[in-house]
Write a protein that holds these residues in place. Structure first.
Motif, short mmCIF file in Angstrom:
data_model
loop_
_atom_site.label_atom_id
_atom_site.label_comp_id
_atom_site.label_asym_id
_atom_site.label_seq_id
_atom_site.Cartn_x
_atom_site.Cartn_y
_atom_site.Cartn_z
N UNK A 183 0.85 -1.19 0.00
CA UNK A 183 0.00 0.00 0.00
C UNK A 183 0.89 1.24 0.00
N UNK A 184 0.70 2.13 -0.98
CA UNK A 184 1.54 3.32 -1.07
C UNK A 184 0.69 4.58 -1.19
N UNK A 185 1.25 5.67 -0.69
CA UNK A 185 0.69 7.01 -0.88
C UNK A 185 1.47 7.63 -2.03
N UNK A 186 0.76 8.17 -3.01
CA UNK A 186 1.42 8.68 -4.21
C UNK A 186 0.74 9.95 -4.67
N UNK A 187 1.35 10.60 -5.66
CA UNK A 187 0.69 11.74 -6.29
C UNK A 187 -0.47 11.23 -7.12
N UNK A 188 -1.47 12.07 -7.42
CA UNK A 188 -2.63 11.61 -8.19
C UNK A 188 -2.26 11.09 -9.57
N UNK A 189 -3.27 10.57 -10.27
CA UNK A 189 -3.09 9.84 -11.52
C UNK A 189 -2.26 10.61 -12.55
N UNK A 190 -2.58 11.90 -12.78
CA UNK A 190 -1.84 12.73 -13.72
C UNK A 190 -1.63 14.10 -13.09
N UNK A 191 -0.85 14.96 -13.73
CA UNK A 191 -0.62 16.30 -13.18
C UNK A 191 -1.92 17.10 -13.13
#
Length: 308
Positions: A183-191
């Motif tokens: 499980x990871x926290x990431x930036x959203x799908x696209x800019x």
């Protein structure tokens, strides 16, 4: 040309190279496509012909895989083959693949107006943090990973804006040749998915009093320091729909319902696209804008009146 090696070995070299340039979630998606589809079909090959790829496409269609999914697999295959050719590990010529003519358009899952009102009214009368997530998605069009990652500090009741700046997702990884998920926290799908969404009056009224007493660093859906993951929240959503005796639609139908209601209300398409975080307006148009016969008649009559 260097000594030729199997496509399976080239795939692993390509993945190792790609890891330097793309997000972990993207690598995870590539790995799944490679291991589940490409290696079983082509892993032992030293070369891949256009006829073999065409046969692969027909086979996957027969297995029930969507055309879009197959096209995504072929994009990865082409990247692997181009990498192999660049490293002089195989010969690659671009192939042209044909797909059967599609007879039916894709059905978009959208809540009826009556069921959407039923859900929203119920949540207003039975507030819980998990219920709030469903309400938020219907009022903002957030994706499930975005609402799971939402913290109270992302909700500004003074400006009336919600900031979407992260997402939670479970990705597939390998360690010492053993597959696992993480499980990871990431930036959203696209800019374009990093965006601010205004709150409706009802949503703002619901959150103003709550915001005063919660810990701003806590996650909205749990009101705790630990978030819930999308898979767990999907299970809750299914339970929620069953409880209200509403025919089950996928969680993403909440986003589709938000967009559809916006279009039905004559919101301009560019604004809807920005609210959804689409990378371009054509995505919004292709998904949600399908003029009916009455709208077509109205357009023609308006055009003719302009000539008078």
């Amino acid at each position: 040309m260097n000594k030729q090696i199997k496509v399976s070995a080239i795939s692993h070299l390509w993945l190792s190279d790609k890891k330097q340039y793309v997000k972990r979630s993207t690598i995870s998606a590539y790995m799944l496509l490679v291991e589940n589809h490409l290696l079983p079909a082509f892993g032992n090959n030293y070369q891949i012909s256009e006829d073999e790829v065409q046969a692969f496409v027909f086979r996957k269609l027969d297995e029930g895989l969507a055309k879009k999914s197959i096209m995504d697999i072929l994009i990865v295959l082409k990247m692997i083959l181009k990498y192999g050719a660049k490293q002089k590990l195989l010969h690659y010529e671009a192939f042209e693949i044909r797909y059967p003519t599609e007879q039916k358009g894709k059905h978009l899952e959208v809540l009826s107006r009556a069921n959407q009102k039923k859900i929203m009214n119920y949540i207003q009368e039975h507030f819980t943090f998990r219920n709030l997530g469903v309400y938020l998605c219907l009022c903002t069009g957030m994706r499930i990973g975005e609402v799971c990652a939402l913290t109270w500090e992302d909700i500004n009741t003074d400006t009336g804006l919600i900031s979407i700046n992260k997402t939670i997702q479970r990705i597939y990884t390998t360690e010492n040749g053993i597959g696992k998920t993480e499980l990871i926290m990431d930036t959203p799908k696209t800019k374009n998915s990093v965006r601010e969404i205004p709150m409706s009056r009802d949503l703002l009224r619901m959150l103003k009093s709550v915001k005063k007493i919660v810990n701003s660093s806590f996650y909205v859906l749990t009101n705790e320091a630990k978030p819930t993951e999308p898979r767990t929240y999907r299970n809750y959503y299914k339970f929620f729909m069953d409880k209200l005796e509403i025919p089950y639609l996928k969680f993403h139908a909440l986003r589709h319902s938000f967009a559809t209601r916006c279009i039905e209300s004559n919101c301009d398409y560019k604004t809807v696209s920005v609210l959804l975080g689409h990378s371009n307006i054509s995505t919004t148009l292709n998904l949600y804008v399908h003029p009916n016969t009455e709208q077509k008649k109205k357009a023609i009559n308006q055009m003719l009146r302009s000539l008078n």
